[in-house]
Design a protein around this motif. Structure first.
Motif, short mmCIF file in Angstrom:
data_model
loop_
_atom_site.label_atom_id
_atom_site.label_comp_id
_atom_site.label_asym_id
_atom_site.label_seq_id
_atom_site.Cartn_x
_atom_site.Cartn_y
_atom_site.Cartn_z
N MET A 226 0.83 -1.21 0.00
CA MET A 226 0.00 0.00 0.00
C MET A 226 0.86 1.26 0.00
O MET A 226 0.50 2.27 -0.62
CB MET A 226 -0.93 0.00 1.22
CG MET A 226 -1.95 -1.13 1.22
SD MET A 226 -3.04 -1.08 -0.22
CE MET A 226 -3.92 0.44 0.09
N PHE A 227 2.01 1.20 0.67
CA PHE A 227 2.90 2.35 0.72
C PHE A 227 3.44 2.67 -0.68
O PHE A 227 3.42 3.83 -1.11
CB PHE A 227 4.06 2.09 1.67
CG PHE A 227 5.08 3.19 1.71
CD1 PHE A 227 4.82 4.37 2.38
CD2 PHE A 227 6.30 3.04 1.07
CE1 PHE A 227 5.76 5.39 2.41
CE2 PHE A 227 7.25 4.05 1.09
CZ PHE A 227 6.97 5.23 1.77
N VAL A 228 3.90 1.64 -1.38
CA VAL A 228 4.44 1.85 -2.73
C VAL A 228 3.35 2.36 -3.66
O VAL A 228 3.58 3.27 -4.48
CB VAL A 228 5.07 0.56 -3.27
CG1 VAL A 228 5.51 0.72 -4.72
CG2 VAL A 228 6.26 0.13 -2.42
N MET A 229 2.14 1.80 -3.55
CA MET A 229 1.04 2.26 -4.40
C MET A 229 0.65 3.70 -4.09
O MET A 229 0.34 4.48 -4.99
CB MET A 229 -0.16 1.33 -4.23
CG MET A 229 0.08 -0.08 -4.75
SD MET A 229 -1.31 -1.19 -4.46
CE MET A 229 -2.58 -0.43 -5.47
N ASN A 230 0.68 4.07 -2.82
CA ASN A 230 0.35 5.44 -2.44
C ASN A 230 1.43 6.43 -2.86
O ASN A 230 1.11 7.58 -3.17
CB ASN A 230 0.13 5.54 -0.92
CG ASN A 230 -1.28 5.15 -0.51
OD1 ASN A 230 -2.19 5.95 -0.51
ND2 ASN A 230 -1.46 3.88 -0.18
N ILE A 231 2.68 5.99 -2.88
CA ILE A 231 3.76 6.85 -3.36
C ILE A 231 3.49 7.22 -4.82
O ILE A 231 3.69 8.37 -5.24
CB ILE A 231 5.12 6.13 -3.23
CG1 ILE A 231 5.57 6.10 -1.78
CG2 ILE A 231 6.17 6.81 -4.09
CD1 ILE A 231 5.99 7.44 -1.22
N GLY A 232 3.01 6.23 -5.59
CA GLY A 232 2.74 6.50 -7.00
C GLY A 232 1.58 7.46 -7.20
O GLY A 232 1.56 8.23 -8.16
N LYS A 233 0.62 7.45 -6.27
CA LYS A 233 -0.55 8.31 -6.41
C LYS A 233 -0.41 9.64 -5.71
O LYS A 233 -1.25 10.53 -5.89
CB LYS A 233 -1.79 7.59 -5.86
CG LYS A 233 -2.18 6.33 -6.63
CD LYS A 233 -3.48 5.76 -6.12
CE LYS A 233 -3.38 5.31 -4.68
NZ LYS A 233 -4.63 4.67 -4.20
N MET A 234 0.64 9.80 -4.90
CA MET A 234 0.67 10.97 -4.04
C MET A 234 0.87 12.27 -4.81
O MET A 234 0.43 13.33 -4.35
CB MET A 234 1.76 10.83 -2.97
CG MET A 234 3.17 11.04 -3.42
SD MET A 234 4.31 10.93 -2.04
CE MET A 234 5.79 11.59 -2.77
N VAL A 235 1.52 12.23 -5.99
CA VAL A 235 1.69 13.47 -6.73
C VAL A 235 0.37 13.95 -7.34
O VAL A 235 0.26 15.11 -7.75
CB VAL A 235 2.75 13.31 -7.85
CG1 VAL A 235 4.13 13.11 -7.26
CG2 VAL A 235 2.40 12.17 -8.78
N LYS A 236 -0.63 13.07 -7.40
CA LYS A 236 -1.95 13.50 -7.88
C LYS A 236 -2.67 14.35 -6.84
O LYS A 236 -3.42 15.25 -7.17
CB LYS A 236 -2.81 12.27 -8.22
CG LYS A 236 -2.28 11.44 -9.38
CD LYS A 236 -2.36 12.20 -10.68
CE LYS A 236 -1.89 11.35 -11.84
NZ LYS A 236 -1.89 12.10 -13.12
#
Length: 305
Positions: A226-236
């Motif tokens: 979940m952390f890695v997936m959220n890192i990918g979405k955090m710039v949105k």
């Protein structure tokens, strides 16, 4: 190679019904995720919406240079990363804590009530949530300023004060998403072997020690994923909410890459520059995901790939 092809064909034939279920999702991804990527070439054109690509001028990387050289570049990058940091620091760990608290509650009624109460806000429209926030924080009719007035305090203009934007946005996002994000961790907690807890109780471990030494280590792979997936979405950073909450007085702290691209593309009609900014944002997300995945694999031996 022939044997390999035969084995793959055999597996497909054996589980044809499962592969059949994949077709709608596969078609959806093709139509709505991969086909629109053809439009990314707009970033390399001085695009005219009426003439199309055939009538537009190819400018190469000029749009990227214009974005990087613009006075808004540093501001949007800074705001994007800061708002993303606020979300990762606050909105990411809270669902884990919430999931552990729900599963550790002895009263099942309170546990279910807590889960439902925190889960329901996710289904409220972003427009409605932002409207609620604006109403609650209104300097004249908002409940918070009305309470401040009862205490003899001056009203605070929360929405137009840049210092309040990031805390307001982060808390609003936390309220709306914490319960929904906790579901993944609750599912992971349900998969922990009960015998581990029984053995720990026999050894005299209290509740906190069981949480620290059994519960949390058991869901580390889920947390890492979940952390890695959220890192990918955090710039949105949920730009829809920002568009509904910010105003010119808070641009200095609220204007992120996605809102900048929206203004440049929709309001100013500079589609090439807007696409270049969006593509730059995607590249930043790719770099962050790759870095987070490698760091996770090195520190925890768990990674997304």
């Amino acid at each position: 190679m022939l044997h390999r092809k035969e084995s793959i064909a055999h597996r497909v034939w054996k589980d044809w019904d499962l592969y059949l279920l994949l077709i709608p999702g596969f078609i959806w991804y093709l139509l709505f995720c991969y086909k629109p990527m053809v439009g990314l070439r707009t970033a390399f054109y001085d695009y005219n919406v009426f003439r199309g690509f055939a009538g537009s001028t190819f400018v190469g990387f000029a749009n990227f240079r214009d974005f990087i050289d613009s006075p808004d570049f540093i501001r949007t990058i800074k705001n994007t990363l800061l708002i993303a940091f606020w979300q990762m620091a606050i909105c990411f760990p809270v669902p884990i804590i919430l999931a552990v608290a729900i599963t550790e509650m002895k009263c099942k009624f309170v546990s279910k009530l807590t889960q439902t109460a925190t889960f329901l806000p996710y289904f409220i429209s972003v427009v409605v949530v932002c409207g609620m926030v604006v109403s609650f924080l209104s300097p004249s009719t908002g409940i918070i300023n009305l309470l401040r007035g009862k205490l003899g305090l001056e009203p605070i203009y929360f929405i137009v004060n840049p210092h309040w934007f990031r805390p307001i946005y982060t808390l609003m996002t936390l309220w709306q998403t914490a319960g929904f994000n906790a579901i993944v961790y609750i599912a992971a907690l349900m998969g922990i072997d009960p015998e581990l807890y029984e053995a720990a109780i026999i050894d005299g471990a209290g509740k906190w020690k069981r949480i620290l030494h059994i519960t949390l280590p058991s869901i580390v792979p889920t947390i890492v994923t979940m952390f890695v997936m959220n890192i990918g979405k955090m710039v949105k950073v949920g730009y829809e909410s920002i568009l509904l909450l910010y105003n010119p007085s808070t641009y200095s702290v609220a204007d992120v890459i996605s809102t900048y691209a929206f203004r440049v593309g929709i309001e100013n009609g500079n589609y090439g520059l807007a696409t270049a900014a969006g593509l730059f944002e995607a590249l930043v997300a790719l770099v962050l995901v790759t870095f987070a995945n490698k760091l996770s694999r090195k520190l925890t031996e768990s990674s997304l790939w």
